[in-house]
Design an enzyme around this catalytic site. Sequence first.
Site, mmCIF file in Angstrom:
data_model
loop_
_atom_site.group_PDB
_atom_site.id
_atom_site.type_symbol
_atom_site.label_atom_id
_atom_site.label_comp_id
_atom_site.label_asym_id
_atom_site.label_seq_id
_atom_site.Cartn_x
_atom_site.Cartn_y
_atom_site.Cartn_z
ATOM 1 N N ASP A 159 0.914 -0.971 -0.020
ATOM 2 C CA ASP A 159 0.035 -0.033 0.018
ATOM 3 C C ASP A 159 1.011 1.176 -0.173
ATOM 4 O OD1 ASP A 159 -1.990 2.125 0.322
ATOM 5 O OD2 ASP A 159 -2.902 0.976 1.962
ATOM 6 N N ASP A 160 0.848 2.032 -0.927
ATOM 7 C CA ASP A 160 1.571 3.259 -1.272
ATOM 8 C C ASP A 160 3.114 3.024 -1.466
ATOM 9 O OD1 ASP A 160 -1.036 4.099 -0.789
ATOM 10 O OD2 ASP A 160 -0.458 5.663 0.970
ATOM 11 N N CYS A 198 -6.135 4.184 -3.064
ATOM 12 C CA CYS A 198 -6.513 2.974 -2.568
ATOM 13 C C CYS A 198 -7.726 2.302 -3.089
ATOM 14 C CB CYS A 198 -6.452 2.813 -1.109
ATOM 15 S SG CYS A 198 -4.988 3.107 -0.228
ATOM 16 N N ARG A 237 -7.914 -1.039 -5.888
ATOM 17 C CA ARG A 237 -8.272 -2.344 -5.406
ATOM 18 C C ARG A 237 -9.575 -3.095 -6.363
ATOM 19 N NH1 ARG A 237 -5.353 -2.487 -0.223
ATOM 20 N NH2 ARG A 237 -4.109 -0.877 -0.557
ATOM 21 N N LYS A 274 -5.555 -5.337 4.113
ATOM 22 C CA LYS A 274 -6.473 -4.140 4.201
ATOM 23 C C LYS A 274 -7.443 -4.275 2.926
ATOM 24 C CE LYS A 274 -6.097 0.425 2.422
ATOM 25 N NZ LYS A 274 -5.145 1.571 2.297
ATOM 26 N N HIS A 308 -10.846 -2.301 2.082
ATOM 27 C CA HIS A 308 -11.175 -0.903 1.626
ATOM 28 C C HIS A 308 -12.081 -0.782 0.493
ATOM 29 C CE1 HIS A 308 -9.224 3.535 1.632
ATOM 30 N NE2 HIS A 308 -10.645 3.324 2.087
ATOM 31 N N SER A 362 -8.204 1.958 5.357
ATOM 32 C CA SER A 362 -6.684 2.480 5.751
ATOM 33 C C SER A 362 -6.580 2.648 7.267
ATOM 34 C CB SER A 362 -6.508 3.923 5.211
ATOM 35 O OG SER A 362 -6.659 3.636 3.479
ATOM 36 N N HIS A 418 1.653 2.318 3.918
ATOM 37 C CA HIS A 418 0.719 3.368 4.001
ATOM 38 C C HIS A 418 0.845 3.990 5.582
ATOM 39 C CE1 HIS A 418 -3.152 5.472 4.591
ATOM 40 N NE2 HIS A 418 -3.568 5.443 3.266
ATOM 41 N N ASP A 473 -0.411 -0.876 -4.655
ATOM 42 C CA ASP A 473 -1.644 -0.438 -5.095
ATOM 43 C C ASP A 473 -1.601 1.086 -5.672
ATOM 44 O OD1 ASP A 473 -1.289 1.183 -2.811
ATOM 45 O OD2 ASP A 473 -3.359 1.417 -2.339
ATOM 46 N N ASN A 474 -0.507 1.784 -5.401
ATOM 47 C CA ASN A 474 -0.338 3.158 -6.092
ATOM 48 C C ASN A 474 0.915 3.755 -5.639
ATOM 49 O OD1 ASN A 474 -2.734 3.723 -3.556
ATOM 50 N ND2 ASN A 474 -0.970 4.772 -3.300
ATOM 51 N N LYS A 480 1.202 9.209 -5.279
ATOM 52 C CA LYS A 480 -0.006 8.956 -5.071
ATOM 53 C C LYS A 480 -1.152 10.057 -5.386
ATOM 54 C CE LYS A 480 -2.656 7.532 -0.896
ATOM 55 N NZ LYS A 480 -2.662 6.814 0.378
HETATM 56 MG MG MG Z 1 -2.905 2.889 -1.337
#
Ligand code: MG
Length: 418
Positions: free
Chosen positions: A35-36, A75, A79, A132, A134, A157, A218, A270-271, A291
Amino acid sequence: MMPWRYVLPLAFLALSTPAIAAQEIRPNVVVIFADDLGYGDLGAYGHPTIRTPRLDRMAAEGLKLTQFYTAESVCTPSRAALLTGRLPVRSGMAGDRLRVLFPNSLGGLPQSEITLPEALKERGYATAAIGKWHLGHLPEYLPTRHGFDQYFGIPYSNDMESKQRGDPPLPLMRGEQVVEQPADQTTLTRRYTEEAIGFMRANRARPFFLYLPHTFPHVPLFASDEFRGRSPRGLYGDVVEEMDWSVGRILDALRDLGIAERTLVVFTSDNGPWLTRGLQGGSAGLLREGKGSTWEGGMRVPAIAWWPGTIAAGRVSESLASTMDLFPTALAMAGGAPPRDRVMDGVSLLPLLRGERQPPRDPVFFYRGTRLFAVRKGPWKAHLITQSAYGTDAPVVHDTPGLVAEQVGVDVRDAEGA
Ligand code: MG
């Protein structure tokens, strides 16, 4: 004429061969989703101080993709795209004002979407989501209602604990029950890893799909005692190094269980990195922005594919690919075909993974919410809207009229002779 004593065994053989073929276990699919995590945050992608020996080895034993894109730069839509194989605007998981779901949101991924675990379950796969989610935290949107046999993790998150908004302490869930609140974030990576290994062990004799979307890096960042204070890159480095350890545990477990040769593992993010968080955020390397942005740093992510015996070791590919491709790829591995009653945006990457000719995958569309911001075709990317995700807090910043084109890659057909 053939004596009877031969006919019977031959007849038996003829009857049993298809049965044996049918019993051949389909390959497993494991998707590990950071994540991130930015394009520049792994050793294999050039980070000078974060140590990721296990991910680097995964790349050395498998395929490193250098032009792999997420479908959105935040996010929730990212996803949704991974699990549906479709652009987030198609599932409604694309917001212009609020780009992700919050603890007071009432929505989630619609039941009308066909998710990857639903499609794989139909083909006999065991399915688990660990990490996670989301995509909606109300009961009707939880992983257990979207094709996953089991779920363990946080529903949104890890920074969504705003007292002002009235958010509850961060819940940790098992199935549809909250089992810890607030979740102890220092041990999340470790507990996800153990849970994942338990799931793989329990299902080693049948095909499975494991979706492991990590909570980190994240913000806020947490690492266990074993990793905290170790990395020269500070807490961000500690967190990425613990994730690297986790990836190593997963790959080791697959080997120990004797199922590595029938398991595709994909590691990606994810990003892009959350650049406004300073040292708490990651790095997109040489790519612009991070992001929230449709510039390369927001959309292009590290991606490593590992499948011993099928993916040749040490390959690097500049082929254009997307998280949306994982749905059709996994379905092809399961001997199925993507749904025909809806538009699918992903394509199967099986030829690329096997080292065969992958048909050109053009173009790729980059949305922010419901607005098309950019299009990638071949080595070129056209930015229809050049709005920055950074700079000021004003709702519209740096809006440049007209179209900007940049060359963001090489022509793969030249580079790889495809
Ligand atoms: Mg993310």
